[in-house]
Design an enzyme around this catalytic site. Sequence first.
Site, mmCIF file in Angstrom:
data_model
loop_
_atom_site.group_PDB
_atom_site.id
_atom_site.type_symbol
_atom_site.label_atom_id
_atom_site.label_comp_id
_atom_site.label_asym_id
_atom_site.label_seq_id
_atom_site.Cartn_x
_atom_site.Cartn_y
_atom_site.Cartn_z
ATOM 1 N N CYS A 79 40.336 43.393 44.551
ATOM 2 C CA CYS A 79 39.921 43.292 43.146
ATOM 3 C C CYS A 79 39.186 41.968 42.896
ATOM 4 O O CYS A 79 39.804 40.906 42.890
ATOM 5 C CB CYS A 79 41.155 43.413 42.248
ATOM 6 S SG CYS A 79 40.870 43.040 40.512
ATOM 7 N N CYS A 98 40.290 40.004 39.803
ATOM 8 C CA CYS A 98 41.575 39.341 40.046
ATOM 9 C C CYS A 98 41.363 37.958 40.641
ATOM 10 O O CYS A 98 42.113 37.018 40.345
ATOM 11 C CB CYS A 98 42.440 40.185 40.997
ATOM 12 S SG CYS A 98 42.914 41.814 40.369
#
Length: 305
Positions: A76, A79
């Site tokens: 991700c 993230c």
Amino acid sequence: MSGAVDLSALKERAEAQRAQPQRSAAPGGPPASGPSSPGSASPGSVVDVTEETFETDVLARSTRQLVVVDLWATWCEPCKQLSPVLERMAASAGGQWVLAKVDVDANPRIAQAFRVQSIPMVVAIAAGQPVAAFNGVRSEQEITAWIDEILSQVGGHLTGVPDADEPELEASDPRMDAAEELLDSGDFDGALGAYRAIVEAEPDNVEAASAARNLEFVLRAQAHDPAIVETAAAADVDAQLAAADVLLLAQQPEAAFDRIIEVVRATAGDDRTRARTRLLELFELFDPAEPFVVAARRKLASALF
């Protein structure tokens, strides 16, 4: 938000993990690889959480301080932008809140409990319940305002982190640790001897006595031929007691108890006393409130009187 999230399964999983005889991993679990920045947070301000440690590191801890859960994954990209910001903020929060990082790929049950549909997802936990959440990347200023708002509402309900001068939890008993190491290494006889030595020195040591009882039963039951369940003659008390051990080891407590109760019912004198004593010993392996223990005690009373 709490009505939409079910955390009970994670608590049950953690309890089941602790109940296993093997020594569990250290609190906090193994460090998760991901977007964290080594050395970016002070000790204790950021913790990597697994399904096994969720109850301790998130639910229990949230009774003392706000826990901000960062749900992320290695693939991700957003993230990787958000997590360092959260870690830096946690390091400078002065203990007002702690960051709990969860790799959703490695811990799917946590992701399921929070009904994660996209990441990054950040959830605030207070007093064991989710109180607020957001998805996606936010600026440090936005996150600060979000956390300040939560603390203004729930901060008074948290007990706070223990002061440094508060007495620490009692250290583990090195004798129990040594016995457990023997058990983990497969030296069951040595472990049993170690537990018995503790009980001999301290008759009131409930933990050691319980460990000794359980280990005595397992060693005895494993020494029986499993076929004894089918081959035991009705009048052979020793064989019937051995069959009960085998059944109990196979997770059939009702059948094991019933086997001995029938011996009590059909015998007298020393044989009846021996069977009754063995049944009472087996009862001690369980919580006395277990329904099958309660039922067996009633059956035993009926067989005796």
